[in-house]
Enzyme design. Structure first.
Site, short mmCIF file in Angstrom:
data_model
loop_
_atom_site.label_atom_id
_atom_site.label_comp_id
_atom_site.label_asym_id
_atom_site.label_seq_id
_atom_site.Cartn_x
_atom_site.Cartn_y
_atom_site.Cartn_z
N HIS A 104 42.98 40.45 38.84
CA HIS A 104 43.91 39.62 39.61
C HIS A 104 45.30 39.76 39.00
CE1 HIS A 104 40.34 36.98 41.01
NE2 HIS A 104 40.64 37.87 41.94
N GLU A 107 47.21 37.13 36.60
CA GLU A 107 46.51 36.65 35.41
C GLU A 107 46.90 37.51 34.21
OE1 GLU A 107 42.40 36.37 36.57
OE2 GLU A 107 42.88 35.05 38.24
N ARG A 162 48.20 37.80 43.77
CA ARG A 162 46.82 37.86 43.28
C ARG A 162 46.14 39.20 43.59
NH1 ARG A 162 42.34 34.07 42.66
NH2 ARG A 162 40.40 34.87 43.54
N HIS A 232 39.52 36.96 33.08
CA HIS A 232 40.37 36.28 34.06
C HIS A 232 41.08 35.10 33.41
CE1 HIS A 232 38.46 38.19 37.71
NE2 HIS A 232 37.52 38.42 36.80
N GLU A 306 37.08 33.00 31.91
CA GLU A 306 38.29 32.38 32.45
C GLU A 306 39.03 31.80 31.24
OE1 GLU A 306 39.35 32.43 35.52
OE2 GLU A 306 37.58 32.92 36.73
#
Length: 378
Positions: A104, A107, A162, A232, A306
């Site tokens: 993405h 990020e 994104r 991510h 994440e």
């Protein structure tokens, strides 16, 4: 939105009052590339893609004994996607730990972490018994930036972009969410067939060059892949498959045990807590992710990280948080690798010729010896 929430008696909290103000105030580099060297390369700031390309060239030239660079494919805008293969040469077929980063565009911390990871493996491998043993039997495959077109666009045009940059609907909209484009219950839940959506899954499964590049290399080597990691932000989570269904993966218990230990060790580093669980349980339903796809093709361990934070900065994580984020994440991954080492790898002789025996096999040998002893004395 606030009026609707109040009408329905739904509690809410505003995490960021003004996202644009945060973007404008965050001290990040401009998009102008500058000449770099490995000695002065700063891993505690975000880098534009031209500098990352140059960094990759410098790394592979200086550390060619341990690391090689390979072409994964090209983006829609014809930029090369490279990955590193890190490990000692071997005549035997080696196991693989595969890591994709920057799927993405916005990020940035994911891209920064993968550079940090490569740097740390190179710096530690000679003096770290764990890495010495692993690198003799395992190759790390690391894609520092998968969504290169989108990453560049997030630097030049739209910071919170994104998707990638492939055109759709006769050029009226752009980009596919690459983490909705893998052939894993594609576009079934938590994804959109609308090309204007942030969650656009693409016209077909694996329609994008980036997705095809990952699928091609991973499917070829899947029987040797021990672990698939996708990096991510944000949310502070270590996610297990699956996102498209509530039912857990086959080895959910083992994966959970390993991840919870990694999260506990992670917390010891900077007292930041990460939540462990299946994507559909602790995050939201989604389909077509690289981690779910990896589990679907029988890769035993598949995790989505994440990284920081929990919403105060979101995708605008300040550069002063790069180092602690990378340090705690690496600590947790070393815990994962240690489990792989103890459970799935041989314990080879170290540089002094002394055999390091896996504790599992040691216990078996010891138990067998005790049984033989009592059998003889009877």
């Amino acid at each position: 939105m606030k009026e609707k929430l109040v009408q329905q008696n739904i509690p809410y909290k505003i995490m960021i009052e003004d996202v644009q103000k945060l973007i404008d105030s965050t001290p990040v580099r401009d998009n102008k590339a500058r000449a770099i060297s490995l000695e002065t390369y700063t891993y505690t700031e975000y880098h534009p893609m031209d500098e990352i390309y140059e960094w990759m060239e410098l790394i592979k030239d200086k550390h060619s004994d341990l690391l090689t660079q390979h072409l994964l494919g090209h983006t829609y805008e014809e930029r090369p996607i490279y990955y590193f293969k890190i490990g000692w040469p071997s005549d035997k077929t080696k196991k693989i730990i595969f890591m994709d980063c920057g799927i993405h565009a916005r990020e940035w911390i994911a891209v920064a972490y993968c550079q940090w990871f490569v740097k740390e493996i190179i710096a530690r491998h000679k003096n770290d018994p764990l890495l010495r043993n692993i690198l003799k039997q395992v190759d790390f495959y690391v894609v520092p930036v998968l969504n290169i077109d989108g990453y560049i666009y997030s630097w030049t045009t739209e910071r919170l972009w994104r998707k990638n940059r492939s055109p759709h609907n006769n050029g009226t909209c752009y980009g596919v969410d690459l983490n909705r484009n893998f052939d894993s219950h594609w576009c079934s839940v938590g994804a959109s067939p609308d090309c204007e959506s942030l969650l656009f899954c693409g016209p077909t499964p694996a329609s994008e060059f980036e997705t095809q590049g990952v699928a091609s290399i991973v499917e070829t080597m899947k029987s040797n892949i021990l672990m698939y990691l996708t990096i991510h932000s944000y949310g502070q989570l270590i996610l297990l498959p699956y996102g498209y269904k509530y039912h857990p993966s086959v080895n959910h218990y083992e994966m959970t045990k390993v991840a919870e230990k990694a999260a506990a060790i992670m917390k010891e580093k900077h007292d930041i807590e990460y939540t462990v669980g299946s994507s559909s349980v602790v995050l939201y339903y989604n389909s077509g992710s690289s981690a779910d796809w990896a589990a679907d093709i029988d890769i035993k361990f598949s995790y989505t990280y994440e990284l920081r934070d929990e919403g105060s900065y979101g995708f605008e994580l300040p550069p002063n948080q790069i180092q602690p984020t990378c340090e705690e994440t690496l600590t947790s991954m070393l815990s994962l690798f240690n489990y792989m080492n103890e459970t799935y790898l041989e314990q080879l002789e170290d540089e002094n010729g002394a055999a390091a025996i896996n504790s599992h096999w040691f216990n078996m040998i010891f138990s067998f010896s005790v049984c033989i002893y009592y059998a003889l004395i009877r």
